[in-house]
Design an enzyme around this catalytic site. Structure first.
Site: not given
Ligand code: F6R
Length: 231
Positions: A63, A131, A133, A138
């Protein structure tokens, strides 16, 4: 789903690095899937510490913020350059949705076509948001979703705002691989650490529905969960 229970995030990241290296080395002609964020930083550091050198020549990012400059430190493509390409001396290409060849209205479709042409991915690294995602899918995202532009939920904006020096510059939209795009990878390595994520993980596993994007991946035969949580 195969479950690896670990004692700490560091132990889990080291294990993920080992698994990622082994799987990608076994299929050097297949691209891999990379994620960003705090959890993945530890995986990329462990790969660098181990002296891992990628044999694959293409990697797909999960993403990216919509419309962000690739030069911005907050760009996920930029983060992958700093944390993956440079330390691992990766000579191949990281395909980033919404950037370069994939900018513009047709970008998401072209990104999908590139995955189809070069794929399947041998392994996709995944984290999860507080949350729930997955990438920027989401809660409420369709389980059949493909790469597309999405609006970020308020919780996601709130938790990611801390990374922006100027909060007003944080994009409120992103381009993300869809849940069905992610499912095309042969192996999914999902890393979930820390109590803040316990609810998201337990809801997806014990009470799955469209409010839990992870539920879309639970029937994938190559899903491996690395976690320090009991759920
Ligand atoms: C980023 C992504 C997000 C993260 C998620 C957890 O490329 O795909 O879904 O994996 O937000 O982020 P951290 O590891 O910073 O808690």
């Amino acid at each position: 789903m195969k479950i690896h229970r670990v004692k700490s995030a560091g132990q889990g990241q080291a294990l993920a690095a080992e698994l990622f290296a082994g799987i990608s080395d076994e299929s050097p002609d297949c691209p891999v899937g990379l994620a960003t964020g705090g959890t993945m930083s530890g995986v990329y550091s462990a790969l660098a510490t181990n002296g891992f050198r990628p044999k694959f020549s293409d990697a797909f990012a999960l993403d990216e913020y919509q419309g962000i400059s690739p030069a911005s430190e907050n760009s996920y493509g930029n983060e992958l350059t700093r944390k993956f390409t440079e330390p691992l001396n990766f000579q191949g290409k990281i395909h980033v949705p919404g950037q370069g060849d994939y900018a513009g209205e047709q970008g998401p479709e072209e990104f999908e076509q590139a995955i189809t042409k070069l794929g399947p991915l041998s392994v996709q690294l995944l984290g999860i948001g507080v949350n729930g995602h997955i990438a920027f899918n989401e809660p409420g995202s369709s389980f059949n979703s493909k790469t597309r532009v999405v609006k970020l939920h308020q919780e996601t904006i709130k938790s990611n705002l801390v990374y922006f020096d100027d909060p007003a510059s944080m994009p409120t939209k992103a381009v993300t691989q869809g849940l069905s795009t992610i499912k095309q990878a042969s192996k999914l390595l999902l890393l979930v650490f820390g109590e803040a994520k316990a609810f998201a993980l337990s809801k997806a596993i014990n009470n799955p529905d469209e409010s839990t994007p992870l539920a879309a991946l639970l029937d994938h035969p190559g899903l491996e969960l690395i976690t320090d949580l009991n759920y």
